[in-house]
Write an enzyme that holds these catalytic residues in place. Sequence first.
Site, PDB file in Angstrom:
ATOM      1  N   ASP A 190     -18.789  48.800  14.055  1.00 60.45           N
ATOM      2  CA  ASP A 190     -18.051  47.686  14.667  1.00 60.45           C
ATOM      3  C   ASP A 190     -16.664  48.146  15.120  1.00 60.45           C
ATOM      4  O   ASP A 190     -15.928  47.395  15.763  1.00 60.45           O
ATOM      5  CB  ASP A 190     -17.976  46.475  13.727  1.00 60.45           C
ATOM      6  CG  ASP A 190     -17.261  46.777  12.426  1.00 60.45           C
ATOM      7  OD1 ASP A 190     -16.952  47.959  12.165  1.00 60.45           O
ATOM      8  OD2 ASP A 190     -17.007  45.832  11.656  1.00 60.45           O
ATOM      9  N   SER A 191     -16.331  49.409  14.852  1.00 53.63           N
ATOM     10  CA  SER A 191     -15.121  50.012  15.431  1.00 53.63           C
ATOM     11  C   SER A 191     -15.186  49.954  16.959  1.00 53.63           C
ATOM     12  O   SER A 191     -14.175  50.118  17.638  1.00 53.63           O
ATOM     13  CB  SER A 191     -14.966  51.467  14.970  1.00 53.63           C
ATOM     14  OG  SER A 191     -16.154  52.182  15.195  1.00 53.63           O
ATOM     15  N   GLU A 235     -20.059  46.004   4.823  1.00 51.91           N
ATOM     16  CA  GLU A 235     -18.888  46.359   4.018  1.00 51.91           C
ATOM     17  C   GLU A 235     -18.863  45.558   2.712  1.00 51.91           C
ATOM     18  O   GLU A 235     -19.263  44.399   2.684  1.00 51.91           O
ATOM     19  CB  GLU A 235     -17.607  46.087   4.819  1.00 51.91           C
ATOM     20  CG  GLU A 235     -17.465  46.989   6.022  1.00 51.91           C
ATOM     21  CD  GLU A 235     -16.139  46.796   6.760  1.00 51.91           C
ATOM     22  OE1 GLU A 235     -15.248  46.069   6.255  1.00 51.91           O
ATOM     23  OE2 GLU A 235     -16.003  47.371   7.849  1.00 51.91           O
ATOM     24  N   GLU A 286     -14.732  55.242   2.591  1.00 45.89           N
ATOM     25  CA  GLU A 286     -13.689  55.397   3.608  1.00 45.89           C
ATOM     26  C   GLU A 286     -12.293  55.457   2.997  1.00 45.89           C
ATOM     27  O   GLU A 286     -11.920  54.603   2.172  1.00 45.89           O
ATOM     28  CB  GLU A 286     -13.752  54.234   4.626  1.00 45.89           C
ATOM     29  CG  GLU A 286     -12.657  54.349   5.691  1.00 45.89           C
ATOM     30  CD  GLU A 286     -12.879  53.506   6.932  1.00 45.89           C
ATOM     31  OE1 GLU A 286     -13.931  52.865   7.066  1.00 45.89           O
ATOM     32  OE2 GLU A 286     -11.967  53.505   7.784  1.00 45.89           O
TER      33      GLU A 286
HETATM   34  O1  KIV Z   1     -17.188  50.933  12.360  1.00 44.62           O
HETATM   35  C1  KIV Z   1     -17.157  52.146  12.107  1.00 44.62           C
HETATM   36  O2  KIV Z   1     -16.989  52.990  12.981  1.00 44.62           O
HETATM   37  C2  KIV Z   1     -17.317  52.548  10.720  1.00 44.62           C
HETATM   38  C3  KIV Z   1     -17.058  53.981  10.394  1.00 44.62           C
HETATM   39  C4  KIV Z   1     -15.608  54.203  10.431  1.00 44.62           C
HETATM   40  C5  KIV Z   1     -17.647  54.385   9.118  1.00 44.62           C
HETATM   41  O3  KIV Z   1     -17.621  51.759   9.892  1.00 44.62           O
END
Ligand code: KIV
Length: 290
Positions: A49-50, A120, A187
């Site tokens: 979701d980044s 998460e 993380e």
């Molecule tokens: O959303 C993301 O890119 C992530 C990674 C940083 C593990 O959760």
Amino acid sequence: MSSQAQIKRVTALDIRGRKGGETVVSLTAYTAPMAALADRHCDFLLVGDSLGMVVHGLDSTVPVTLEMMILHGQAVMRGSQRALVVVDMPFGSYEESPQQAFRNAARVMQETGCGAVKLEGGARMEETIRFLVERGIPVMAHIGLTPQAVNVLGGFKAQGRDRAEWPAIMADAEAVTRAGAFSVVVEAVAEPLAAEITGKVAVPTIGIGASAACDGQILVLDDMLGLTGRVPKFVKLFGNLAEGVDKAVGDYAAEVRARRFPGPAHVYAVKDKARNHLVIPGSSLRLAPE
Ligand code: KIV
């Protein structure tokens, strides 16, 4: 059978089986072309979701929707053939109840064809992870710094630098493993704690800012390619594509302004047959030569 049809995708179980074995390599991917490039090098591709920040210019992952994740998940599935594709469950799509999580995770899997979802949270997500796994949804957990909780964490801060925080983070790792997660992203966690977690849990730990003590690594692809202008402490630049893009776009703009592009090699000539006909401009009429 085409050679494409013979390629077998890595499964969540394959990743689970890598505990204590070959290091797990992974990156994020959000688009088909990037997925195609990363596919042969990675064991799994995470549609993180980044993408909200990296692709859509948002300030955090909080506004990312299920529809965005599904759209990018479909693109990454189309672009890749071999790597396991894991799609992130976005904020608000799974926290309410195990039933809500199942409904949305099932939709992600049905509409993208991905092999697993990631969510998460540690101990607070134990019941939900168990509920999903028991109903056929492979789950990758995510503990330590959980970016969707940025508004309660007060920013993107490393976790476990104070030893007083260790028992809670360790309890999170144990809870998600007990619940049946096939792997856990760790993380921004202090190195000795990441090493202790990796030594204790039975599934592969995938580190991002959590040291080489983890069973595998993940980075945001665009970060490590130098495309985002964002270089957190734990990111190493393996390329500087922003420089290459800037140069290419600058060269294009200069050539267009100077009318050097398009050149003779980039234009279409009239076909021979048509050349013998008189073309009346503005009409579809072609008069045959006399
Ligand atoms: O959303 C993301 O890119 C992530 C990674 C940083 C593990 O959760």
